[in-house]
Design a protein around this motif. Structure first.
Motif, mmCIF file in Angstrom:
data_model
loop_
_atom_site.group_PDB
_atom_site.id
_atom_site.type_symbol
_atom_site.label_atom_id
_atom_site.label_comp_id
_atom_site.label_asym_id
_atom_site.label_seq_id
_atom_site.Cartn_x
_atom_site.Cartn_y
_atom_site.Cartn_z
ATOM 1 N N HIS A 48 10.277 0.977 5.185
ATOM 2 C CA HIS A 48 9.746 -0.284 5.683
ATOM 3 C C HIS A 48 8.494 -0.750 4.960
ATOM 4 O O HIS A 48 8.081 -1.901 5.126
ATOM 5 N N VAL A 49 7.869 0.127 4.187
ATOM 6 C CA VAL A 49 6.651 -0.279 3.487
ATOM 7 C C VAL A 49 6.855 -0.380 1.978
ATOM 8 O O VAL A 49 5.942 -0.799 1.259
ATOM 9 N N SER A 108 0.846 -7.869 2.299
ATOM 10 C CA SER A 108 1.840 -8.552 3.146
ATOM 11 C C SER A 108 1.990 -7.851 4.490
ATOM 12 O O SER A 108 3.105 -7.557 4.936
ATOM 13 N N LEU A 109 0.884 -7.614 5.120
ATOM 14 C CA LEU A 109 0.913 -6.876 6.374
ATOM 15 C C LEU A 109 1.687 -7.625 7.450
ATOM 16 O O LEU A 109 1.639 -8.859 7.535
ATOM 17 N N LYS A 110 2.389 -6.878 8.268
ATOM 18 C CA LYS A 110 3.198 -7.419 9.351
ATOM 19 C C LYS A 110 2.647 -6.925 10.690
ATOM 20 O O LYS A 110 1.916 -5.942 10.749
ATOM 21 N N LEU A 111 3.052 -7.613 11.737
ATOM 22 C CA LEU A 111 2.608 -7.230 13.074
ATOM 23 C C LEU A 111 2.951 -5.765 13.354
ATOM 24 O O LEU A 111 2.157 -5.042 13.978
ATOM 25 N N GLU A 112 4.118 -5.345 12.891
ATOM 26 C CA GLU A 112 4.573 -3.984 13.166
ATOM 27 C C GLU A 112 3.833 -2.922 12.369
ATOM 28 O O GLU A 112 4.072 -1.731 12.555
ATOM 29 N N ASP A 113 2.943 -3.331 11.497
ATOM 30 C CA ASP A 113 2.106 -2.358 10.784
ATOM 31 C C ASP A 113 0.893 -1.943 11.611
ATOM 32 O O ASP A 113 0.147 -1.047 11.202
ATOM 33 N N THR A 114 0.694 -2.597 12.738
ATOM 34 C CA THR A 114 -0.422 -2.242 13.609
ATOM 35 C C THR A 114 -0.279 -0.809 14.096
ATOM 36 O O THR A 114 0.745 -0.425 14.663
ATOM 37 N N ALA A 115 -1.301 -0.015 13.839
ATOM 38 C CA ALA A 115 -1.269 1.402 14.198
ATOM 39 C C ALA A 115 -2.596 2.045 13.811
ATOM 40 O O ALA A 115 -3.412 1.436 13.117
ATOM 41 N N GLY A 128 -8.299 9.306 11.514
ATOM 42 C CA GLY A 128 -7.568 8.080 11.798
ATOM 43 C C GLY A 128 -8.434 6.841 11.674
ATOM 44 O O GLY A 128 -9.628 6.872 11.972
ATOM 45 N N THR A 129 -7.814 5.768 11.248
ATOM 46 C CA THR A 129 -8.501 4.483 11.154
ATOM 47 C C THR A 129 -7.547 3.410 11.670
ATOM 48 O O THR A 129 -6.362 3.404 11.338
ATOM 49 N N GLN A 130 -8.067 2.519 12.501
ATOM 50 C CA GLN A 130 -7.241 1.527 13.166
ATOM 51 C C GLN A 130 -6.959 0.340 12.262
ATOM 52 O O GLN A 130 -7.865 -0.223 11.649
ATOM 53 N N VAL A 131 -5.696 -0.040 12.213
ATOM 54 C CA VAL A 131 -5.269 -1.255 11.526
ATOM 55 C C VAL A 131 -4.583 -2.136 12.563
ATOM 56 O O VAL A 131 -3.621 -1.709 13.204
ATOM 57 N N THR A 132 -5.098 -3.331 12.727
ATOM 58 C CA THR A 132 -4.535 -4.274 13.680
ATOM 59 C C THR A 132 -4.149 -5.543 12.940
ATOM 60 O O THR A 132 -4.979 -6.167 12.299
ATOM 61 N N VAL A 133 -2.877 -5.910 13.060
ATOM 62 C CA VAL A 133 -2.361 -7.111 12.417
ATOM 63 C C VAL A 133 -1.954 -8.090 13.501
ATOM 64 O O VAL A 133 -1.169 -7.749 14.395
ATOM 65 N N SER A 134 -2.490 -9.289 13.420
ATOM 66 C CA SER A 134 -2.198 -10.298 14.425
ATOM 67 C C SER A 134 -1.591 -11.532 13.768
ATOM 68 O O SER A 134 -1.725 -11.746 12.569
ATOM 69 N N SER A 135 -0.945 -12.333 14.593
ATOM 70 C CA SER A 135 -0.279 -13.530 14.067
ATOM 71 C C SER A 135 -1.226 -14.704 13.991
ATOM 72 O O SER A 135 -2.315 -14.683 14.541
#
Length: 126
Positions: A62-63, A84-91, A119-126
């Protein structure tokens, strides 16, 4: 071996982020490093890995084409360029290290690594 990850943040879909992980301590025996991620309600999953000597990369399907893993042996770092980050990459993204060469290296398995970062947080929003 200690692993320190950084570079996470909050971005919009389509943006890019670069994660970095620095290894310290007994790094002379480094065999491979990898990135995994843990999303809410899901199990930890493999993202990408790189062999330490040859620098050969491996990616989760997927990546592929969006993420690039690279390592710098001299600096003991592994980076993950995420485009090209997607919402589903949030983790929460974790870097991992394998410091031994014995046995078969199943790069996609978290049991193949003996050290983990915080760990480091990645948050992808629309």
């Amino acid at each position: 071996v200690q692993l320190q990850a950084s570079g996470g943040g909050s971005v919009q879909a389509g943006d890019s982020l670069r994660l970095s992980c620095v290894a310290s301590g007994r790094t002379f025996s480094m065999y491979a490093m990898a990135w995994f991620r843990l999303a809410p309600g899901k199990e930890r999953e493999f993202v990408a890995a790189v062999s330490w000597s040859a620098g050969r990369p491996y990616y989760e399907d997927h990546v592929k084409g969006r993420f690039t893993i690279s390592r710098d042996n001299a600096k003991n770092t592994v980076d993950l360029q995420m485009n090209s980050l997607k919402l589903e990459d949030t983790a929460v993204y974790y870097c991992a290290a394998r410091t031994y060469s014995s046995g078969r290296w199943l790069y996609y398995s978290d049991s193949a690594y003996d050290y983990w970062g915080q760990g480091t947080q990645v948050t992808v929003s629309s």
